[in-house]
Design a protein around this motif. Structure first.
Motif, PDB file in Angstrom:
ATOM      1  N   LYS A  25       0.951  -1.168  -0.079  1.00  0.00           N
ATOM      2  CA  LYS A  25       0.092  -0.091  -0.045  1.00  0.00           C
ATOM      3  C   LYS A  25       0.745   1.198  -0.078  1.00  0.00           C
ATOM      4  CE  LYS A  25      -4.064  -2.084   1.766  1.00  0.00           C
ATOM      5  NZ  LYS A  25      -5.331  -1.839   2.647  1.00  0.00           N
ATOM      6  N   PHE A  26       2.058   1.015   0.675  1.00  0.00           N
ATOM      7  CA  PHE A  26       2.880   2.227   0.617  1.00  0.00           C
ATOM      8  C   PHE A  26       3.299   2.576  -0.746  1.00  0.00           C
ATOM      9  CE2 PHE A  26       7.370   4.160   0.713  1.00  0.00           C
ATOM     10  CZ  PHE A  26       7.069   5.267   1.495  1.00  0.00           C
ATOM     11  N   GLU A  27       3.802   1.441  -1.343  1.00  0.00           N
ATOM     12  CA  GLU A  27       4.147   1.383  -2.776  1.00  0.00           C
ATOM     13  C   GLU A  27       3.261   2.176  -3.847  1.00  0.00           C
ATOM     14  OE1 GLU A  27       5.914  -1.651  -6.450  1.00  0.00           O
ATOM     15  OE2 GLU A  27       5.237  -2.442  -4.533  1.00  0.00           O
ATOM     16  N   THR A  28       1.790   1.607  -3.778  1.00  0.00           N
ATOM     17  CA  THR A  28       0.858   2.125  -4.508  1.00  0.00           C
ATOM     18  C   THR A  28       0.755   3.690  -4.150  1.00  0.00           C
ATOM     19  OG1 THR A  28      -0.368   0.122  -4.280  1.00  0.00           O
ATOM     20  CG2 THR A  28      -1.698   2.310  -4.867  1.00  0.00           C
ATOM     21  N   LYS A  29       0.939   4.362  -2.938  1.00  0.00           N
ATOM     22  CA  LYS A  29       0.932   5.866  -2.802  1.00  0.00           C
ATOM     23  C   LYS A  29       2.061   6.346  -3.415  1.00  0.00           C
ATOM     24  CE  LYS A  29      -0.113   8.538   1.394  1.00  0.00           C
ATOM     25  NZ  LYS A  29      -1.715   8.487   1.158  1.00  0.00           N
ATOM     26  N   MET A  30       3.153   5.548  -3.463  1.00  0.00           N
ATOM     27  CA  MET A  30       4.449   6.462  -4.084  1.00  0.00           C
ATOM     28  C   MET A  30       4.329   6.323  -5.568  1.00  0.00           C
ATOM     29  SD  MET A  30       6.521   7.394  -1.358  1.00  0.00           S
ATOM     30  CE  MET A  30       5.026   8.080  -0.896  1.00  0.00           C
ATOM     31  N   ILE A  31       3.977   5.282  -6.269  1.00  0.00           N
ATOM     32  CA  ILE A  31       4.094   5.365  -7.856  1.00  0.00           C
ATOM     33  C   ILE A  31       2.813   5.775  -8.408  1.00  0.00           C
ATOM     34  CG2 ILE A  31       5.415   3.437  -7.550  1.00  0.00           C
ATOM     35  CD1 ILE A  31       3.231   1.528  -8.359  1.00  0.00           C
ATOM     36  N   ASP A  32       1.639   6.146  -7.546  1.00  0.00           N
ATOM     37  CA  ASP A  32       0.447   6.695  -8.125  1.00  0.00           C
ATOM     38  C   ASP A  32       0.843   7.901  -9.155  1.00  0.00           C
ATOM     39  OD1 ASP A  32      -1.934   7.691  -9.042  1.00  0.00           O
ATOM     40  OD2 ASP A  32      -2.897   7.585  -6.955  1.00  0.00           O
ATOM     41  N   LYS A  33       0.575   7.885 -10.449  1.00  0.00           N
ATOM     42  CA  LYS A  33       0.927   8.851 -11.491  1.00  0.00           C
ATOM     43  C   LYS A  33      -0.040   9.828 -11.627  1.00  0.00           C
ATOM     44  CE  LYS A  33       4.767   7.176 -12.324  1.00  0.00           C
ATOM     45  NZ  LYS A  33       6.245   7.714 -11.858  1.00  0.00           N
ATOM     46  N   THR A  34      -1.494   9.413 -11.272  1.00  0.00           N
ATOM     47  CA  THR A  34      -2.511  10.371 -11.253  1.00  0.00           C
ATOM     48  C   THR A  34      -2.684  11.367 -10.180  1.00  0.00           C
ATOM     49  OG1 THR A  34      -4.152   8.805 -10.295  1.00  0.00           O
ATOM     50  CG2 THR A  34      -3.880   8.611 -12.663  1.00  0.00           C
ATOM     51  N   SER A  35      -2.058  11.005  -8.970  1.00  0.00           N
ATOM     52  CA  SER A  35      -2.263  11.651  -7.756  1.00  0.00           C
ATOM     53  C   SER A  35      -0.892  11.712  -7.249  1.00  0.00           C
ATOM     54  CB  SER A  35      -3.077  11.331  -6.790  1.00  0.00           C
ATOM     55  OG  SER A  35      -3.470  12.116  -5.708  1.00  0.00           O
ATOM     56  N   LEU A  36       0.151  12.618  -7.459  1.00  0.00           N
ATOM     57  CA  LEU A  36       1.331  12.593  -7.189  1.00  0.00           C
ATOM     58  C   LEU A  36       1.625  12.873  -5.633  1.00  0.00           C
ATOM     59  CD1 LEU A  36       2.891  14.535 -10.238  1.00  0.00           C
ATOM     60  CD2 LEU A  36       2.802  12.160  -9.887  1.00  0.00           C
ATOM     61  N   PHE A  37       2.163  11.880  -5.196  1.00  0.00           N
ATOM     62  CA  PHE A  37       2.590  12.438  -3.724  1.00  0.00           C
ATOM     63  C   PHE A  37       3.466  13.461  -3.522  1.00  0.00           C
ATOM     64  CE2 PHE A  37       4.817  11.540   0.451  1.00  0.00           C
ATOM     65  CZ  PHE A  37       3.841  11.160   0.978  1.00  0.00           C
ATOM     66  N   ILE A 199       0.559  19.483  -2.736  1.00  0.00           N
ATOM     67  CA  ILE A 199      -0.230  19.451  -1.541  1.00  0.00           C
ATOM     68  C   ILE A 199      -1.704  19.749  -2.191  1.00  0.00           C
ATOM     69  CG2 ILE A 199      -0.617  20.262   0.744  1.00  0.00           C
ATOM     70  CD1 ILE A 199       2.515  20.346   1.085  1.00  0.00           C
ATOM     71  N   LYS A 200      -1.682  21.144  -2.628  1.00  0.00           N
ATOM     72  CA  LYS A 200      -3.071  21.555  -3.150  1.00  0.00           C
ATOM     73  C   LYS A 200      -3.766  20.362  -3.654  1.00  0.00           C
ATOM     74  CE  LYS A 200      -1.521  26.507  -2.906  1.00  0.00           C
ATOM     75  NZ  LYS A 200      -1.419  27.630  -3.538  1.00  0.00           N
ATOM     76  N   ASN A 201      -3.216  19.728  -4.628  1.00  0.00           N
ATOM     77  CA  ASN A 201      -3.767  18.820  -5.646  1.00  0.00           C
ATOM     78  C   ASN A 201      -4.045  17.601  -4.859  1.00  0.00           C
ATOM     79  OD1 ASN A 201      -3.699  20.492  -7.836  1.00  0.00           O
ATOM     80  ND2 ASN A 201      -1.748  19.778  -8.541  1.00  0.00           N
ATOM     81  N   TYR A 202      -3.304  17.124  -3.718  1.00  0.00           N
ATOM     82  CA  TYR A 202      -3.455  15.913  -3.084  1.00  0.00           C
ATOM     83  C   TYR A 202      -4.468  15.827  -1.930  1.00  0.00           C
ATOM     84  CZ  TYR A 202      -1.103  11.640  -2.068  1.00  0.00           C
ATOM     85  OH  TYR A 202      -1.039  10.059  -1.920  1.00  0.00           O
ATOM     86  N   ASP A 203      -4.380  17.004  -0.993  1.00  0.00           N
ATOM     87  CA  ASP A 203      -5.515  17.206  -0.050  1.00  0.00           C
ATOM     88  C   ASP A 203      -6.672  17.874  -0.365  1.00  0.00           C
ATOM     89  OD1 ASP A 203      -3.438  15.963   1.263  1.00  0.00           O
ATOM     90  OD2 ASP A 203      -2.547  17.884   2.367  1.00  0.00           O
ATOM     91  N   SER A 204      -7.873  17.767   0.396  1.00  0.00           N
ATOM     92  CA  SER A 204      -8.981  18.504   0.031  1.00  0.00           C
ATOM     93  C   SER A 204      -9.213  19.723   0.921  1.00  0.00           C
ATOM     94  CB  SER A 204     -10.256  17.461   0.302  1.00  0.00           C
ATOM     95  OG  SER A 204     -10.030  16.867   1.646  1.00  0.00           O
ATOM     96  N   ILE A 205      -8.106  19.948   1.544  1.00  0.00           N
ATOM     97  CA  ILE A 205      -8.145  21.244   2.662  1.00  0.00           C
ATOM     98  C   ILE A 205      -6.851  22.134   2.242  1.00  0.00           C
ATOM     99  CG2 ILE A 205      -6.784  20.020   4.141  1.00  0.00           C
ATOM    100  CD1 ILE A 205      -8.530  21.184   6.490  1.00  0.00           C
TER     101      ILE A 205
END
Length: 263
Positions: A25-37, A199-205
């Motif tokens: 699940k950590f890997e999924t978060k790191m490699i997500d190309k549609t929602s960049l960490f 961060i602005k794109n990643y978070d809803s706040i």
């Protein structure tokens, strides 16, 4: 549970089902190309396999503090062999009941208890160049003689997905990694702008007002270690350096205490 892991096929074979799941699940978060960490150094560290991983138990148990201290000591002694973008990623094995009922504020309490109790097990003195009290701009967390930036993610964070994870997780980054990153070809100001855009794109706040730059007069590192899921903040840093010989019993959140369980 104080083994350092590199993400390799051989290491994954040595993991149990829970460990494999959280790492995936950590890997999924790191490699997500549609929602960049948002944290660019972290994504570089992951893609170049410079991160190291540790799996420890319930943060409410005495043995977990000891395991965390052993992990961080091992990592500190070897970190410069892992590469310029290394960090230590620590996953806690939370009880399922904790995942259901723990609030962000409860995780915040546990986080600061972990950092305070770690100082009791530190075999090296706190660096003389860093004040012990966190209410100064140059303060940062130290362990085994190394300066660290601490980051905590929890299952309770919803608005700040940049601080959300399947279980309670720490990302522990040596200061020298961040200093080297800021010396890269891309100016630090541009990197900071890119991170904030992510961060602005990643978070809803909105970005938390406590996010700032180390060393600035209006910056306090401790405020950035654990961000709440809204704009609220602690009025005072909960960190307490526990010196050898100090009454550790009153510092512990556990119902029963035996010093031999910690040492």
């Amino acid at each position: 549970m104080s083994t350092l892991y590199k993400d390799s096929p051989a290491d994954r074979n040595n993991l149990n089902d829970w460990q494999k799941t959280v790492l995936q699940k950590f890997e999924t978060k790191m490699i997500d190309k549609t929602s960049l960490f948002p944290c660019i150094p972290a994504t570089i560290g992951f893609s170049t396999n410079q991160l190291r991983y540790g799996f420890i138990g319930d943060p409410g148990k005495q043995s977990t503090i000891s395991d965390l201290a052993k992990l961080l000591k091992k990592y500190t002694e070897k970190s410069k062999d892992f590469g310029p973008y290394t960090s230590l990623i620590v996953f806690y094995q939370l009880p399922e009941e904790a995942k259901r009922i723990y609030t962000v504020e409860k995780y915040e309490q546990l986080f600061w208890q972990q950092l305070s109790l770690l100082t009791y097990l530190d075999e090296k003195k706190w660096p003389g160049s860093i004040p012990i009290e966190p209410h100064l701009p140059i303060w940062e967390y130290c362990f085994h003689g190394e300066r660290y930036f601490m980051y905590c993610a929890t299952p309770a964070h919803k608005n700040r997905q940049s601080r959300n994870f399947e279980t309670m997780m720490l990302a522990i980054t040596p200061r020298w990694v961040l200093e080297n990153f800021n010396k890269a070809d891309i100016p630090a100001a541009k990197i900071k702008k890119r991170v904030r855009e992510r961060i602005k794109n990643y978070d809803s706040i909105e970005i938390h007002p406590d996010l700032n730059t180390y060393g600035e007069e209006d910056n306090y590192e401790w405020k950035q270690y654990f961000l709440r899921d809204d704009k609220t903040r602690l009025a005072k840093c909960p960190f307490h350096h526990i010196f050898q010989g100090e009454d550790i019993k009153r510092q512990l959140p556990f119902d029963k205490f035996q010093e031999s369980d910690i040492r």
